[in-house]
Enzyme design. Sequence first.
Site, mmCIF file in Angstrom:
data_model
loop_
_atom_site.group_PDB
_atom_site.id
_atom_site.type_symbol
_atom_site.label_atom_id
_atom_site.label_comp_id
_atom_site.label_asym_id
_atom_site.label_seq_id
_atom_site.Cartn_x
_atom_site.Cartn_y
_atom_site.Cartn_z
ATOM 1 N N THR A 119 0.862 -1.243 0.009
ATOM 2 C CA THR A 119 -0.027 0.017 -0.114
ATOM 3 C C THR A 119 1.002 1.256 0.023
ATOM 4 O O THR A 119 1.942 1.156 0.399
ATOM 5 C CB THR A 119 -0.975 0.117 1.048
ATOM 6 O OG1 THR A 119 -1.553 1.142 1.205
ATOM 7 C CG2 THR A 119 -0.083 -0.174 2.476
ATOM 8 N N TYR A 143 -2.110 0.457 9.974
ATOM 9 C CA TYR A 143 -2.440 -0.081 8.444
ATOM 10 C C TYR A 143 -1.017 -0.317 7.820
ATOM 11 O O TYR A 143 -0.754 -1.110 7.229
ATOM 12 C CB TYR A 143 -3.643 0.664 7.798
ATOM 13 C CG TYR A 143 -3.592 -0.080 6.550
ATOM 14 C CD1 TYR A 143 -4.023 -1.243 6.310
ATOM 15 C CD2 TYR A 143 -3.425 0.748 5.330
ATOM 16 C CE1 TYR A 143 -4.097 -1.616 4.972
ATOM 17 C CE2 TYR A 143 -3.446 0.392 4.049
ATOM 18 C CZ TYR A 143 -3.837 -1.055 3.977
ATOM 19 O OH TYR A 143 -3.894 -1.541 2.586
HETATM 20 N N1 UFG Z 1 -12.728 10.752 2.922
HETATM 21 C C1 UFG Z 1 -13.619 11.903 3.191
HETATM 22 N N2 UFG Z 1 -14.898 11.429 3.293
HETATM 23 C C2 UFG Z 1 -15.182 10.043 3.353
HETATM 24 C C3 UFG Z 1 -14.328 9.059 3.030
HETATM 25 C C4 UFG Z 1 -13.160 9.515 2.747
HETATM 26 O O1 UFG Z 1 -13.447 12.983 3.094
HETATM 27 O O2 UFG Z 1 -16.687 9.889 3.545
HETATM 28 C C5 UFG Z 1 -11.287 11.395 2.596
HETATM 29 C C6 UFG Z 1 -10.372 10.842 3.375
HETATM 30 O O3 UFG Z 1 -10.351 11.515 4.633
HETATM 31 C C7 UFG Z 1 -9.016 10.771 2.645
HETATM 32 C C8 UFG Z 1 -9.463 10.475 1.371
HETATM 33 O O4 UFG Z 1 -10.704 10.499 1.369
HETATM 34 O O5 UFG Z 1 -8.514 12.001 2.713
HETATM 35 C C9 UFG Z 1 -9.563 9.129 0.666
HETATM 36 O O6 UFG Z 1 -9.734 7.967 1.997
HETATM 37 P P1 UFG Z 1 -10.277 6.708 1.658
HETATM 38 O O7 UFG Z 1 -10.963 6.109 3.024
HETATM 39 O O8 UFG Z 1 -10.992 6.450 0.537
HETATM 40 O O9 UFG Z 1 -8.685 5.970 1.355
HETATM 41 P P2 UFG Z 1 -7.441 6.348 2.148
HETATM 42 O O10 UFG Z 1 -6.671 7.141 1.592
HETATM 43 O O11 UFG Z 1 -7.526 6.481 3.516
HETATM 44 O O12 UFG Z 1 -6.898 4.554 1.981
HETATM 45 C C10 UFG Z 1 -6.687 4.019 0.821
HETATM 46 C C11 UFG Z 1 -6.893 2.466 1.154
HETATM 47 C C12 UFG Z 1 -5.691 1.983 1.769
HETATM 48 C C13 UFG Z 1 -4.412 2.649 0.630
HETATM 49 C C14 UFG Z 1 -4.551 3.995 0.701
HETATM 50 C C15 UFG Z 1 -3.233 4.483 -0.120
HETATM 51 O O13 UFG Z 1 -7.977 2.208 2.237
HETATM 52 O O14 UFG Z 1 -5.611 0.523 1.694
HETATM 53 O O15 UFG Z 1 -5.858 4.190 0.086
HETATM 54 O O16 UFG Z 1 -3.450 5.470 -0.537
HETATM 55 F F1 UFG Z 1 -3.486 2.249 1.379
#
Ligand code: UFG
Length: 326
Positions: A119, A143
């Site tokens: 990741t 994670y």
């Molecule tokens: N976000 C919001 N509102 C929501 C959901 C997400 O503002 O309802 C924001 C989060 O705070 C973050 C962005 O959107 O800033 C992306 O969030 P995600 O939950 O879609 O994904 P993450 O970046 O947290 O994590 C994902 C995967 C991981 C991986 C990572 C790599 O879950 O497995 O991308 O960039 F490691």
Amino acid sequence: MDNYILVTGGAGYIGSHMTLALQAAGERPLVIDDLSAGLRSAVPDGVPLFAGSVGDAAFVGDIMDRYPIAAIIHFAASVVVPESVARPLDYYRNNTANARTLIDCAVQRKVPHLVFSSTAAVYGEPDRTPISEGQSTQPINPYGRSKLMVEWMLDDVARAHPLSYAALRYFNVAGADPDGRAGQSSPNATHLIKIAVQAALGKRDGLDVYGTDYPTADGSCVRDYVHVSDLVAAHIDALRYLRAGNPSVICNIGYANGYSVLDVIEVVKRVSGIDFDVRIKGRRPGDPAALVASNELAKSLLGWRPRHDDLETIVRHALAWERRLP
Ligand code: UFG
């Protein structure tokens, strides 16, 4: 090719696309999934599915004794960053300890190759983007740490045993099969594009933006959204690369394009033609400000050729899948 490709987590979102891609490539997938997030119905007909944990050595060993395994593609894991902050020990068990068991089984049975779902979270808060694989790995959430430890294990194991591996560091995987055969089905998914298309379709009451005070152009977090079909294609490329006798490798899988949370919301509203409520909230624990991949290595070494490098296409496919779900 008579031997099986063992896909752990093959009933899940990415794994279900993987089994379809393996079948299309003339391979024989075999799935292990504990069905905690995956669905039996996501495994194509004719693909053997064994319900259980990759952390159960007797269970995994028995399957490997009965089915000759040419390679393992290891997806089975917990993947929600804020959940990992709240429940770190679950992540160290599911992602780290269970991977150790699986790798041990692979070594004992002389499985020659393993492709690991790593990741972008291993980079933590990178000092520059696009991030290249040589940049330092200092994860800022459990994670990312739980996955980085598996990379370290693989590095040591590949030196000591005849196993080569590809650790693919995924950026933000999204979208769905362009032919509508698979998609993100989990009702509890927390990922931005999934949440946004659900908000557009009225399946949830709007969307919360977790922070607009980050050091980015519009203050919301920036991510590199990669189409799930391109992501699984990279695994086919990695298998080919390893089977050709090449050395183990660690590669980013992303498009080198960053979009902010607000950009994504704008695209989902435009592509769907539907407006929905957006509420600005405080930061979510564990979120780095910006993660954007350099993908030169995947292209040059693995021969990866992305075909859906377009946020509108990703959103269109995610919407089409969401419309078909109950
Ligand atoms: N976000 C919001 N509102 C929501 C959901 C997400 O503002 O309802 C924001 C989060 O705070 C973050 C962005 O959107 O800033 C992306 O969030 P995600 O939950 O879609 O994904 P993450 O970046 O947290 O994590 C994902 C995967 C991981 C991986 C990572 C790599 O879950 O497995 O991308 O960039 F490691």
